[in-house]
Scaffold this motif. Structure first.
Motif, short mmCIF file in Angstrom:
data_model
loop_
_atom_site.label_atom_id
_atom_site.label_comp_id
_atom_site.label_asym_id
_atom_site.label_seq_id
_atom_site.Cartn_x
_atom_site.Cartn_y
_atom_site.Cartn_z
N ASP A 136 -33.04 -39.81 -4.07
CA ASP A 136 -31.83 -40.53 -4.46
C ASP A 136 -31.28 -40.03 -5.79
N ASP A 137 -32.18 -39.78 -6.77
CA ASP A 137 -31.68 -39.36 -8.08
C ASP A 137 -31.04 -37.98 -8.04
N GLU A 138 -31.44 -37.15 -7.08
CA GLU A 138 -30.80 -35.84 -6.92
C GLU A 138 -29.37 -36.02 -6.40
N ILE A 139 -29.20 -36.94 -5.46
CA ILE A 139 -27.86 -37.20 -4.92
C ILE A 139 -26.98 -37.83 -5.99
N VAL A 140 -27.53 -38.76 -6.76
CA VAL A 140 -26.77 -39.40 -7.84
C VAL A 140 -26.39 -38.36 -8.89
N GLY A 141 -27.28 -37.40 -9.13
CA GLY A 141 -26.95 -36.32 -10.06
C GLY A 141 -25.77 -35.49 -9.59
N LEU A 142 -25.72 -35.20 -8.30
CA LEU A 142 -24.58 -34.48 -7.74
C LEU A 142 -23.31 -35.32 -7.85
N ALA A 143 -23.46 -36.63 -7.65
CA ALA A 143 -22.31 -37.54 -7.79
C ALA A 143 -21.80 -37.53 -9.23
N SER A 144 -22.71 -37.49 -10.20
CA SER A 144 -22.30 -37.42 -11.60
C SER A 144 -21.49 -36.16 -11.87
N GLY A 145 -21.90 -35.05 -11.25
CA GLY A 145 -21.13 -33.82 -11.39
C GLY A 145 -19.73 -33.96 -10.85
N TYR A 146 -19.59 -34.64 -9.72
CA TYR A 146 -18.27 -34.87 -9.14
C TYR A 146 -17.43 -35.75 -10.06
N VAL A 147 -18.04 -36.83 -10.58
CA VAL A 147 -17.32 -37.75 -11.47
C VAL A 147 -16.79 -37.00 -12.70
N ASN A 148 -17.60 -36.12 -13.26
CA ASN A 148 -17.17 -35.37 -14.44
C ASN A 148 -16.07 -34.38 -14.11
N LEU A 149 -16.15 -33.77 -12.92
CA LEU A 149 -15.10 -32.83 -12.51
C LEU A 149 -13.76 -33.56 -12.38
N VAL A 150 -13.78 -34.72 -11.74
CA VAL A 150 -12.55 -35.51 -11.57
C VAL A 150 -12.01 -35.94 -12.94
N SER A 151 -12.91 -36.39 -13.82
CA SER A 151 -12.49 -36.82 -15.15
C SER A 151 -11.86 -35.67 -15.93
N ASP A 202 -15.83 -46.05 -7.10
CA ASP A 202 -17.13 -46.02 -6.43
C ASP A 202 -17.17 -44.90 -5.41
N LEU A 203 -18.35 -44.30 -5.27
CA LEU A 203 -18.57 -43.25 -4.28
C LEU A 203 -19.52 -43.77 -3.20
N ILE A 204 -19.11 -43.64 -1.94
CA ILE A 204 -19.94 -43.98 -0.79
C ILE A 204 -20.47 -42.66 -0.24
N ILE A 205 -21.79 -42.51 -0.19
CA ILE A 205 -22.41 -41.26 0.24
C ILE A 205 -23.30 -41.56 1.44
N ALA A 206 -22.85 -41.19 2.62
CA ALA A 206 -23.58 -41.46 3.86
C ALA A 206 -24.06 -40.15 4.46
N GLY A 207 -25.18 -40.20 5.16
CA GLY A 207 -25.67 -38.99 5.77
C GLY A 207 -26.74 -39.25 6.81
N SER A 208 -26.98 -38.26 7.63
CA SER A 208 -28.08 -38.32 8.59
C SER A 208 -29.39 -38.12 7.84
N ASP A 209 -30.52 -38.24 8.56
CA ASP A 209 -31.81 -38.09 7.89
C ASP A 209 -32.02 -36.68 7.38
N GLY A 210 -31.24 -35.73 7.85
CA GLY A 210 -31.30 -34.37 7.31
C GLY A 210 -30.94 -34.32 5.83
N VAL A 211 -30.22 -35.32 5.36
CA VAL A 211 -29.91 -35.45 3.93
C VAL A 211 -31.05 -36.17 3.22
N PHE A 212 -31.40 -37.36 3.70
CA PHE A 212 -32.31 -38.24 2.96
C PHE A 212 -33.78 -37.86 3.12
N ASP A 213 -34.13 -37.02 4.11
CA ASP A 213 -35.47 -36.48 4.19
C ASP A 213 -35.69 -35.37 3.17
N ASN A 214 -34.60 -34.79 2.69
CA ASN A 214 -34.71 -33.60 1.85
C ASN A 214 -34.26 -33.78 0.41
N LEU A 215 -33.53 -34.84 0.11
CA LEU A 215 -33.06 -35.09 -1.25
C LEU A 215 -33.50 -36.47 -1.70
#
Length: 340
Positions: free
Chosen positions: A221-236, A206-219
């Motif tokens: 959720d599906d954009e962040i999850v997409g970046l997480a998918s990229g990380y998961v594939n890189l690790v795999s 599981d990935l825990i992704i925390a951030g200030s509103d500078g993250v969540f005002d600008n991205l």
């Protein structure tokens, strides 16, 4: 039959007991991009990610205090420094109690700082993630979807693993762009009584992704999850290459250091994506929220672009491996006076 029923009950009790005794750790990565007008004093966000305590926090100093000559970054950093001390106390068992203790110590100090801040903090305890939130910082828990490991099937090397959202915190706002906050001119006990508390079951990967509103005002959720998918594939992919090269028996601490580096890079990618959106011309969560409140309409349409702000990201990957020593990532020592 009776014997079959007894066996099934024993099996259920066995797995329930196993789940109760599971204990994971978390490897953290962090990244910060200060507001360009505040970069000389390190921005007003504060954060820490402590591997020993398995705890993290993000505090967003409220920028409006600058009009009174106050650097809210001093307030947010001081609050988190006190919280980091609290979670290391032998009596620490509850995040909200430790936050109350941190607040009381800060306010009773010889020279308590002026200012205000939101705060989000979390801690992995056993197989659960405990969270406390006041304000509009946010946290997602993202889970890799089960897929074939490369090598199981000749077609699986082209298979992309995706991640899915399993938890999202909710913002606390008095009104648009005005979050709940702890401040030097408010009743801290009353604000703390309004804190949101969550407990989330987590599992390795599981990935825990925390951030200030500078993250969540600008991205979104599906954009962040997409970046997480990229990380998961890189690790795999890296795991598959290690297996193919015969390096599956890499020493644990070496593997953890490598994962820590990857997580720092992942946090940086999230921060850079938020920074690009803040300075871009696309619709963002901030522009949609503004339109919903009747702010920023242009020709009947919501304004485009995001909110230029401090951007702080803390990511954690839940792991079966032991904690990454006593490593603490933070910006709590960067306390600069404000110049107005």
């Amino acid at each position: 039959s009776l014997a079959k029923g007894v066996l099934q009950r024993r099996t259920r009790r066995h797995f329930a007991s196993a789940r109760q005794t599971e204990s994971w750790s978390c490897i953290f990565g962090t990244s910060v991009i200060p507001h360009p007008a505040k970069a000389d004093r390190g921005g007003e966000d504060a954060f820490f990610a402590c591997h020993q305590a398995q705890c993290f926090a993000v505090a967003d100093g409220v920028g409006g205090w600058v009009d009174m000559g106050v650097n809210a970054g001093v307030f947010s950093r001081t609050l988190l420094r006190e919280l980091l001390q609290s979670v290391h106390q032998p009596e620490h068992t509850d995040l909200l109690k430790s936050l109350r203790s941190a607040w009381d110590r800060m306010q009773s100090s010889k020279d308590p700082p002026s200012g205000g801040s939101t705060i989000l903090c979390g801690q992995v305890q056993g197989s659960r993630l405990s969270l406390v939130n006041i304000g509009d910082s946010g946290v997602l828990v993202v889970r890799p979807q089960r897929g074939l490991d490369p090598g199981e099937d000749e077609r699986s090397m082209d298979q992309q693993r995706k991640a899915r959202l399993v938890f999202r915190s909710q913002e606390q706002q008095l009104f648009f762009n005005c979050p709940f906050q702890l401040s030097s001119n408010s009743d801290g006990k009353e604000v703390l009584s309004e804190a949101d508390q969550f407990t989330v079951s987590v599992r390795p990967g599981d990935l825990i992704i925390a951030g200030s509103d500078g993250v969540f005002d600008n991205l979104f959720d599906d954009e962040i999850v997409g970046l997480a998918s990229g990380y998961v594939n890189l690790v795999s992919m890296q795991s598959s290459l290690s297996l193919a090269s015969g390096y599956a028996e890499e020493p644990i601490m070496s593997a953890i250091r490598g994962r820590h580096k990857l997580l720092n890079n992942f946090a940086r990618r999230v921060a850079e994506a938020a920074h690009a959106a803040a300075n871009g011309a696309e619709f963002t969560p901030f522009s949609y929220s503004a339109a919903k409140e009747g702010v920023g309409h242009r020709g009947g349409l919501p304004m485009r672009g995001g909110k230029i702000d401090d951007i702080t990201v803390v990511v954690g990957e839940v792991s079966r491996d032991p904690p990454f020593g006593t490593v603490v990532a933070s910006n709590l020592e960067d306390l600069q006076p404000v110049v107005v």
